[in-house]
Scaffold this motif. Structure first.
Motif, mmCIF file in Angstrom:
data_model
loop_
_atom_site.group_PDB
_atom_site.id
_atom_site.type_symbol
_atom_site.label_atom_id
_atom_site.label_comp_id
_atom_site.label_asym_id
_atom_site.label_seq_id
_atom_site.Cartn_x
_atom_site.Cartn_y
_atom_site.Cartn_z
ATOM 1 N N MET A 1 0.819 -1.195 0.000
ATOM 2 C CA MET A 1 0.000 0.000 0.000
ATOM 3 C C MET A 1 0.858 1.251 0.000
ATOM 4 S SD MET A 1 -3.478 0.470 1.929
ATOM 5 C CE MET A 1 -4.745 -0.391 1.060
ATOM 6 N N ALA A 2 0.390 2.237 -0.689
ATOM 7 C CA ALA A 2 1.104 3.510 -0.749
ATOM 8 C C ALA A 2 0.940 4.265 0.568
ATOM 9 C CB ALA A 2 0.557 4.345 -1.895
ATOM 10 N N ARG A 3 1.859 5.173 0.799
ATOM 11 C CA ARG A 3 1.786 6.007 1.995
ATOM 12 C C ARG A 3 1.571 7.447 1.561
ATOM 13 N NH1 ARG A 3 2.352 3.888 6.751
ATOM 14 N NH2 ARG A 3 3.269 5.709 7.719
ATOM 15 N N GLU A 36 2.531 10.724 8.427
ATOM 16 C CA GLU A 36 2.386 9.770 7.330
ATOM 17 C C GLU A 36 1.302 8.778 7.682
ATOM 18 O OE1 GLU A 36 5.816 7.776 5.845
ATOM 19 O OE2 GLU A 36 6.958 9.628 5.648
ATOM 20 N N HIS A 37 0.462 8.469 6.691
ATOM 21 C CA HIS A 37 -0.630 7.508 6.856
ATOM 22 C C HIS A 37 -0.661 6.573 5.657
ATOM 23 C CE1 HIS A 37 -2.618 9.247 10.349
ATOM 24 N NE2 HIS A 37 -2.440 10.451 9.821
ATOM 25 N N GLU A 38 -1.212 5.384 5.871
ATOM 26 C CA GLU A 38 -1.464 4.468 4.765
ATOM 27 C C GLU A 38 -2.558 5.068 3.885
ATOM 28 O OE1 GLU A 38 0.007 1.624 3.878
ATOM 29 O OE2 GLU A 38 1.392 1.719 5.558
ATOM 30 N N ASP A 39 -2.520 4.756 2.617
ATOM 31 C CA ASP A 39 -3.516 5.263 1.663
ATOM 32 C C ASP A 39 -4.736 4.339 1.682
ATOM 33 O OD1 ASP A 39 -4.844 6.549 -0.315
ATOM 34 O OD2 ASP A 39 -3.452 6.055 -1.919
ATOM 35 N N THR A 40 -5.623 4.566 2.658
ATOM 36 C CA THR A 40 -6.843 3.772 2.783
ATOM 37 C C THR A 40 -8.051 4.650 2.467
ATOM 38 O OG1 THR A 40 -7.137 4.317 5.121
ATOM 39 C CG2 THR A 40 -5.803 2.359 4.609
ATOM 40 N N LYS A 44 -8.393 8.710 3.101
ATOM 41 C CA LYS A 44 -8.723 9.564 1.943
ATOM 42 C C LYS A 44 -9.961 10.410 2.223
ATOM 43 C CE LYS A 44 -6.153 8.760 -1.771
ATOM 44 N NZ LYS A 44 -5.466 9.778 -2.521
ATOM 45 N N GLU A 58 2.413 11.964 -2.025
ATOM 46 C CA GLU A 58 2.563 10.508 -1.987
ATOM 47 C C GLU A 58 4.032 10.192 -1.714
ATOM 48 O OE1 GLU A 58 1.427 6.850 -4.871
ATOM 49 O OE2 GLU A 58 0.148 8.628 -4.917
#
Length: 59
Positions: A1-3, A36-40, A44, A58
């Motif tokens: 997963m992107a951050r 920083e957070h996971e791209d969930t 979003k 990103e």
């Protein structure tokens, strides 16, 4: 997963309580603070709610 790298660039003074709460839930409480957070989908949605206060990159 992107951050995602999220930075608060505008003040929370005078904003709606819901928007302040969203910023706090993201871990943002001072101008210039970066997290920083996971791209969930949940993250979003929070970012979209207060996108006018943030800078998002990103990683």
């Amino acid at each position: 997963m992107a951050r995602l790298k999220v930075t608060l660039v505008k003040s929370l003074i005078g904003r709606k309580e819901a928007h302040k709460a969203t910023a706090e839930a993201l871990g943002l409480n001072k101008i210039g603070k970066t997290v920083e957070h996971e791209d969930t989908p949940q993250i979003k949605g929070m970012i979209n709610k207060i996108d006018y206060l943030l800078k998002v990159e990103e990683v």
